[in-house]
Design a protein around this motif. Structure first.
Motif, mmCIF file in Angstrom:
data_model
loop_
_atom_site.group_PDB
_atom_site.id
_atom_site.type_symbol
_atom_site.label_atom_id
_atom_site.label_comp_id
_atom_site.label_asym_id
_atom_site.label_seq_id
_atom_site.Cartn_x
_atom_site.Cartn_y
_atom_site.Cartn_z
ATOM 1 N N ASP A 79 -5.543 11.558 -0.876
ATOM 2 C CA ASP A 79 -6.396 10.648 -1.337
ATOM 3 C C ASP A 79 -7.620 11.260 -2.171
ATOM 4 O O ASP A 79 -8.235 11.128 -3.616
ATOM 5 C CB ASP A 79 -7.339 9.686 -0.320
ATOM 6 N N HIS A 80 -8.027 12.467 -1.727
ATOM 7 C CA HIS A 80 -8.947 12.882 -2.827
ATOM 8 C C HIS A 80 -8.367 13.755 -4.175
ATOM 9 O O HIS A 80 -9.385 13.425 -4.760
ATOM 10 C CB HIS A 80 -9.288 14.304 -1.590
ATOM 11 N N SER B 8 -3.540 4.228 4.499
ATOM 12 C CA SER B 8 -4.893 5.205 4.582
ATOM 13 C C SER B 8 -4.992 6.116 3.404
ATOM 14 O O SER B 8 -6.505 6.519 2.626
ATOM 15 C CB SER B 8 -4.723 6.076 6.352
ATOM 16 N N GLU C 82 -5.668 2.858 0.806
ATOM 17 C CA GLU C 82 -7.023 2.425 1.804
ATOM 18 C C GLU C 82 -8.914 3.805 1.065
ATOM 19 O O GLU C 82 -9.537 2.979 0.660
ATOM 20 C CB GLU C 82 -7.536 2.431 2.745
ATOM 21 N N ASN C 83 -8.531 4.681 1.561
ATOM 22 C CA ASN C 83 -9.614 6.073 1.053
ATOM 23 C C ASN C 83 -9.317 5.655 -0.396
ATOM 24 O O ASN C 83 -10.535 5.773 -1.211
ATOM 25 C CB ASN C 83 -8.761 7.230 1.327
ATOM 26 N N VAL D 152 -9.302 3.222 -2.465
ATOM 27 C CA VAL D 152 -10.141 2.111 -2.659
ATOM 28 C C VAL D 152 -11.773 2.523 -2.277
ATOM 29 O O VAL D 152 -12.448 1.876 -3.341
ATOM 30 C CB VAL D 152 -9.594 1.214 -2.208
ATOM 31 N N ARG D 153 -11.821 2.836 -1.425
ATOM 32 C CA ARG D 153 -12.738 3.208 -1.480
ATOM 33 C C ARG D 153 -13.711 4.094 -1.976
ATOM 34 O O ARG D 153 -15.001 4.295 -2.251
ATOM 35 C CB ARG D 153 -13.301 3.652 0.402
ATOM 36 N N ARG D 154 -13.257 5.099 -2.633
ATOM 37 C CA ARG D 154 -13.910 6.647 -2.909
ATOM 38 C C ARG D 154 -13.663 5.945 -4.052
ATOM 39 O O ARG D 154 -14.530 6.821 -5.328
ATOM 40 C CB ARG D 154 -13.223 7.912 -2.053
#
Length: 141
Positions: A92-93, A124, A127-128, A130-132
């Motif tokens: 995700d990062h 996960s 989701e991450n 989308v959030r970041r």
């Protein structure tokens, strides 16, 4: 209009659906498929010898190249050319950082990937992202 799309791609069905969606929905956009080689972190990483990690990462990168070759073939079958990239780190990062540094307009991501059991709505990583992410994210189921 979206000019540059980033499509995280791990060879899973949701990732394939995301790539197909990107190719069909944005016919004039430049598409880049990104494979992220996950690296162990935290508690378990402390027990691995650094010399043991390098061959494993090299094998994972080779596997990633094979997966991205499949993505390029999927695009070619639809009359499109895509670029492919490999990153190493926490998926995700790496996806968010890659999108920021590459001046992408949109991320198109599958709802979940290969790892573990699918969550009800999002995996996960998705989701991450989308959030970041500082840019629009399209999640494909």
């Amino acid at each position: 209009m979206t000019d540059r799309l980033l499509v995280p791609y791990d060879g899973s069905e949701p990732a394939r659906a995301a790539l197909e969606y990107a190719l069909e929905t944005f016919p004039d956009a430049d598409v880049v498929a990104l494979y992220v080689v996950p690296v162990p972190e935290g508690y378990w990483a402390a027990f691995q010898n650094p010399e043991d990690r390098i061959p494993a990462v090299d094998r994972a990168r080779d596997n990633g190249r094979d997966i991205l070759d499949d993505a390029a073939q999927l695009a070619a079958d639809r009359g499109r050319d895509i670029d492919t990239e490999i990153a190493t780190g926490k998926p995700d990062h790496e996806i968010v950082e890659f999108a920021e540094e590459g001046a992408y307009d949109t991320i198109v991501i599958g709802s979940h990937g290969r790892g573990g059991i699918s969550r009800v709505l999002l995996g996960s990583v998705a989701e991450n992202v989308v959030r970041r992410a500082p840019i629009p994210v399209v999640v494909v189921r």
